[in-house]
Design a protein around this motif. Structure first.
Motif, PDB file in Angstrom:
ATOM      1  N   SER A  48       2.469   4.997  -3.857  1.00 19.41           N
ATOM      2  CA  SER A  48       3.922   4.862  -3.788  1.00 19.41           C
ATOM      3  C   SER A  48       4.283   3.529  -3.143  1.00 19.41           C
ATOM      4  O   SER A  48       3.600   3.059  -2.231  1.00 19.41           O
ATOM      5  N   ASP A  49       5.374   2.941  -3.618  1.00 14.65           N
ATOM      6  CA  ASP A  49       5.856   1.706  -2.999  1.00 14.65           C
ATOM      7  C   ASP A  49       6.361   1.962  -1.589  1.00 14.65           C
ATOM      8  O   ASP A  49       6.514   1.035  -0.808  1.00 14.65           O
ATOM      9  N   TYR A  50       6.620   3.210  -1.243  1.00 17.34           N
ATOM     10  CA  TYR A  50       7.072   3.553   0.107  1.00 17.34           C
ATOM     11  C   TYR A  50       5.896   3.790   1.047  1.00 17.34           C
ATOM     12  O   TYR A  50       6.099   4.225   2.183  1.00 17.34           O
ATOM     13  N   ALA A  51       4.690   3.523   0.589  1.00 14.62           N
ATOM     14  CA  ALA A  51       3.498   3.797   1.388  1.00 14.62           C
ATOM     15  C   ALA A  51       2.694   2.514   1.585  1.00 14.62           C
ATOM     16  O   ALA A  51       2.713   1.618   0.741  1.00 14.62           O
ATOM     17  N   VAL A  52       1.983   2.437   2.705  1.00 18.91           N
ATOM     18  CA  VAL A  52       1.020   1.356   2.935  1.00 18.91           C
ATOM     19  C   VAL A  52      -0.286   2.002   3.403  1.00 18.91           C
ATOM     20  O   VAL A  52      -0.545   2.129   4.599  1.00 18.91           O
ATOM     21  N   PRO A  53      -1.109   2.459   2.441  1.00 17.64           N
ATOM     22  CA  PRO A  53      -2.409   3.009   2.802  1.00 17.64           C
ATOM     23  C   PRO A  53      -3.394   1.880   3.114  1.00 17.64           C
ATOM     24  O   PRO A  53      -3.059   0.693   2.999  1.00 17.64           O
ATOM     25  N   TRP A  54      -4.611   2.259   3.469  1.00 15.10           N
ATOM     26  CA  TRP A  54      -5.627   1.288   3.872  1.00 15.10           C
ATOM     27  C   TRP A  54      -5.876   0.234   2.802  1.00 15.10           C
ATOM     28  O   TRP A  54      -5.969  -0.959   3.083  1.00 15.10           O
ATOM     29  N   TRP A  55      -5.972   0.642   1.529  1.00 16.42           N
ATOM     30  CA  TRP A  55      -6.263  -0.333   0.484  1.00 16.42           C
ATOM     31  C   TRP A  55      -5.127  -1.351   0.351  1.00 16.42           C
ATOM     32  O   TRP A  55      -5.380  -2.541   0.134  1.00 16.42           O
ATOM     33  N   ARG A  56      -3.871  -0.890   0.506  1.00 17.68           N
ATOM     34  CA  ARG A  56      -2.763  -1.825   0.331  1.00 17.68           C
ATOM     35  C   ARG A  56      -2.640  -2.776   1.514  1.00 17.68           C
ATOM     36  O   ARG A  56      -2.297  -3.947   1.344  1.00 17.68           O
ATOM     37  N   MET A  57      -2.916  -2.287   2.708  1.00 21.78           N
ATOM     38  CA  MET A  57      -2.952  -3.177   3.862  1.00 21.78           C
ATOM     39  C   MET A  57      -3.965  -4.293   3.630  1.00 21.78           C
ATOM     40  O   MET A  57      -3.714  -5.463   3.955  1.00 21.78           O
ATOM     41  N   ASN A  58      -5.087  -3.950   3.037  1.00 21.16           N
ATOM     42  CA  ASN A  58      -6.106  -4.961   2.778  1.00 21.16           C
ATOM     43  C   ASN A  58      -5.726  -5.912   1.648  1.00 21.16           C
ATOM     44  O   ASN A  58      -6.193  -7.049   1.613  1.00 21.16           O
ATOM     45  N   VAL A  59      -4.880  -5.464   0.717  1.00 19.16           N
ATOM     46  CA  VAL A  59      -4.336  -6.395  -0.285  1.00 19.16           C
ATOM     47  C   VAL A  59      -3.461  -7.437   0.418  1.00 19.16           C
ATOM     48  O   VAL A  59      -3.541  -8.645   0.128  1.00 19.16           O
ATOM     49  N   PHE A  60      -2.613  -6.981   1.354  1.00 21.10           N
ATOM     50  CA  PHE A  60      -1.802  -7.929   2.135  1.00 21.10           C
ATOM     51  C   PHE A  60      -2.707  -8.933   2.852  1.00 21.10           C
ATOM     52  O   PHE A  60      -2.465 -10.144   2.837  1.00 21.10           O
ATOM     53  N   LEU A  61      -3.746  -8.423   3.502  1.00 23.94           N
ATOM     54  CA  LEU A  61      -4.640  -9.273   4.290  1.00 23.94           C
ATOM     55  C   LEU A  61      -5.461 -10.201   3.398  1.00 23.94           C
ATOM     56  O   LEU A  61      -5.719 -11.356   3.767  1.00 23.94           O
ATOM     57  N   SER A  62      -5.869  -9.710   2.243  1.00 23.17           N
ATOM     58  CA  SER A  62      -6.671 -10.522   1.332  1.00 23.17           C
ATOM     59  C   SER A  62      -5.945 -11.813   0.963  1.00 23.17           C
ATOM     60  O   SER A  62      -6.507 -12.912   1.047  1.00 23.17           O
ATOM     61  N   LEU A  63      -4.684 -11.700   0.566  1.00 22.10           N
ATOM     62  CA  LEU A  63      -3.930 -12.895   0.195  1.00 22.10           C
ATOM     63  C   LEU A  63      -3.646 -13.752   1.419  1.00 22.10           C
ATOM     64  O   LEU A  63      -3.760 -14.987   1.365  1.00 22.10           O
ATOM     65  N   LEU A  64      -3.273 -13.128   2.522  1.00 18.40           N
ATOM     66  CA  LEU A  64      -2.970 -13.898   3.731  1.00 18.40           C
ATOM     67  C   LEU A  64      -4.179 -14.724   4.159  1.00 18.40           C
ATOM     68  O   LEU A  64      -4.062 -15.926   4.433  1.00 18.40           O
ATOM     69  N   LEU A  65      -5.340 -14.101   4.211  1.00 21.48           N
ATOM     70  CA  LEU A  65      -6.537 -14.807   4.668  1.00 21.48           C
ATOM     71  C   LEU A  65      -6.989 -15.860   3.660  1.00 21.48           C
ATOM     72  O   LEU A  65      -7.517 -16.909   4.043  1.00 21.48           O
ATOM     73  N   ALA A  66      -6.761 -15.601   2.366  1.00 22.68           N
ATOM     74  CA  ALA A  66      -7.046 -16.629   1.363  1.00 22.68           C
ATOM     75  C   ALA A  66      -6.152 -17.840   1.578  1.00 22.68           C
ATOM     76  O   ALA A  66      -6.593 -18.992   1.479  1.00 22.68           O
ATOM     77  N   ARG A  67      -4.886 -17.598   1.909  1.00 21.33           N
ATOM     78  CA  ARG A  67      -3.963 -18.705   2.181  1.00 21.33           C
ATOM     79  C   ARG A  67      -4.349 -19.463   3.445  1.00 21.33           C
ATOM     80  O   ARG A  67      -4.081 -20.654   3.574  1.00 21.33           O
ATOM     81  N   GLU A  70     -12.317 -17.585   4.138  1.00 18.89           N
ATOM     82  CA  GLU A  70     -12.983 -16.994   2.982  1.00 18.89           C
ATOM     83  C   GLU A  70     -13.697 -15.701   3.338  1.00 18.89           C
ATOM     84  O   GLU A  70     -13.610 -14.715   2.613  1.00 18.89           O
ATOM     85  N   ARG A  71     -14.429 -15.686   4.465  1.00 20.94           N
ATOM     86  CA  ARG A  71     -15.166 -14.484   4.846  1.00 20.94           C
ATOM     87  C   ARG A  71     -14.213 -13.312   5.090  1.00 20.94           C
ATOM     88  O   ARG A  71     -14.429 -12.198   4.627  1.00 20.94           O
ATOM     89  N   GLY A  72     -13.136 -13.583   5.828  1.00 20.18           N
ATOM     90  CA  GLY A  72     -12.176 -12.527   6.102  1.00 20.18           C
ATOM     91  C   GLY A  72     -11.507 -12.022   4.839  1.00 20.18           C
ATOM     92  O   GLY A  72     -11.284 -10.816   4.675  1.00 20.18           O
ATOM     93  N   ALA A  73     -11.183 -12.952   3.922  1.00 17.38           N
ATOM     94  CA  ALA A  73     -10.536 -12.558   2.670  1.00 17.38           C
ATOM     95  C   ALA A  73     -11.463 -11.691   1.831  1.00 17.38           C
ATOM     96  O   ALA A  73     -11.041 -10.674   1.264  1.00 17.38           O
ATOM     97  N   VAL A  74     -12.736 -12.073   1.748  1.00 18.35           N
ATOM     98  CA  VAL A  74     -13.696 -11.291   0.957  1.00 18.35           C
ATOM     99  C   VAL A  74     -13.864  -9.901   1.561  1.00 18.35           C
ATOM    100  O   VAL A  74     -13.912  -8.896   0.837  1.00 18.35           O
ATOM    101  N   ASP A  75     -13.931  -9.819   2.893  1.00 16.52           N
ATOM    102  CA  ASP A  75     -14.038  -8.504   3.544  1.00 16.52           C
ATOM    103  C   ASP A  75     -12.837  -7.631   3.202  1.00 16.52           C
ATOM    104  O   ASP A  75     -12.990  -6.434   2.906  1.00 16.52           O
ATOM    105  N   ALA A  76     -11.633  -8.219   3.239  1.00 18.15           N
ATOM    106  CA  ALA A  76     -10.428  -7.456   2.914  1.00 18.15           C
ATOM    107  C   ALA A  76     -10.444  -7.007   1.455  1.00 18.15           C
ATOM    108  O   ALA A  76     -10.044  -5.879   1.131  1.00 18.15           O
TER     109      ALA A  76
END
Length: 372
Positions: free
Chosen positions: A273-292, A296-302
């Motif tokens: 749901s768009d009203y939810a932020v489960p673990w996988w979605r939190m890591n999607v946020f982090l993946s892009l943030l760390l890529a920016r 690289e290591r942190g982004a790959v982990d996310a």
């Protein structure tokens, strides 16, 4: 119907010039298409190849099969073109509004059920379909705003409606996010006031658009309440992305750590749901943030953590992760490899599942700026 005629009709239905259509394709796919190519397609002097058929399918929001098959093109234009290429027509909107006023409209509980459905469907529907449907809901709910609770419904629908416009256009998306915040204030519900502003902040920050507005809305959300919630989490992560894109990496990292702490207390179990932020979605946020941030290591982990729990029913978010990898390649100095990786990921996703956000990410990869 010739494919050139269909391209011309779809372009004109959006009020676009040939140059604008070329620009939309270029922005989304990092190409160098000129207006004359569009003209040649429309005059049927040349046929668009497979790559450009996919690109046109995505930017014009029409199924690829319609562009590829003559019979389907004819059926599309005669039977469903109006529904597929334009918002709800004015007469339908007027009818919805008057019907809601005369009959009292859905109950508050029915509206809550509608919101829950849209929250789930947003994760897989395309922007055009969402926009048409939510436009009708907004007209209907307008007629019931004597009830404060329905201001909350309206504000959440406005936020969803705003998401169907690219934040980078600087007008429509921002206008609707601000309207949604005002509507939430009318509801007087703290949770809604924070959520609406936070959702707008993460949308704009993730897209890399209207960063000043993202900051303002995030700051407002945090000023309303610091109680751990999904709205606060969205606000913090939106502000983190804005900081990263400005080059303020220290602030971005601090905000990311704060976001992790809030997630630990407010993260969701709901997965789709768009009203939810489960673990996988939190890591999607982090993946892009760390890529920016060039981490690289942190982004790959996310990315690996997100992939472990990402529901198979949401392929669009798997494509997000692939585009993050493309961005990492581009920022490491290999922009062609990053762009090719991202284009391949987009091509593998059915065009009807493409989103405005994915197109903006592809454009960001095309710029390929290295981190400071």
């Amino acid at each position: 119907m010739r494919i050139g005629d269909l391209i011309r009709d779809l372009r004109k239905a959006r009020g676009w010039s040939q140059a604008r259509l070329a620009s939309e394709v270029n922005d989304a796919y990092g190409t160098a298409l000129g207006r004359e190519y569009v003209s040649n397609w429309e005059c049927s002097k040349v046929q668009p190849g497979p790559f450009y058929l996919r690109a046109l399918s995505a930017v014009l929001d029409v199924p690829l099969a319609v562009l590829e098959d003559d019979v389907k093109r004819r059926t599309f234009m005669t039977d469903v073109a109006g529904a597929a290429i334009a918002p709800v027509v004015a007469s339908d909107l007027l009818s919805l509004g008057f019907a809601a006023r005369l009959r009292g409209g859905p109950t508050a509980e029915a509206w809550d059920a509608k919101l829950a459905t849209y929250g789930t469907e947003y994760m897989s529907l395309g922007a055009a379909d969402t926009q048409r449907r939510v436009a009708g809901e907004l007209v209907a709910v307008q007629q019931q705003l004597e009830q404060p609770r329905l201001w909350s419904v309206a504000s959440r629908l406005m936020t969803l409606y705003a998401k169907t416009f690219p934040g980078s256009d600087g007008t429509k998306a921002v206008h609707w996010y601000r309207m949604a915040a005002e509507a939430a204030d009318q509801a007087g519900d703290e949770e809604t006031r924070v959520w609406v502003r936070g959702r707008a902040a993460i949308a704009l920050g993730y897209e890399g658009a209207a960063l000043g507005v993202a900051d303002v809305l995030a700051d407002q959300a945090m000023a309303i309440s610091r109680r751990p919630s999904l709205g606060l989490l969205n606000a913090i992560m939106g502000k983190a992305h804005a900081a990263a894109l400005r080059g303020d990496y220290g602030a971005a990292r601090e905000l990311a750590e704060e976001g992790r702490r809030v997630f630990d207390r407010a993260g969701s179990y709901e997965q789709t749901s768009d009203y939810a932020v489960p673990w996988w979605r939190m890591n999607v946020f982090l993946s892009l943030l760390l890529a920016r941030l060039g981490d690289e290591r942190g982004a790959v982990d996310a990315q690996e953590e997100a992939a472990k729990e990402l529901p198979g029913t949401l392929p669009r978010f798997a494509t997000h992760l692939e585009l993050h990898r493309g961005l990492m390649l581009a920022r490491s100095g290999d922009r062609p490899a990053g762009l090719n990786h991202a284009r391949a990921a987009m091509a593998a996703l059915p065009p009807e599942k493409h989103s405005l956000t994915l197109r903006l990410l592809l454009a960001e990869i095309g710029q390929g700026a290295a981190p400071g």
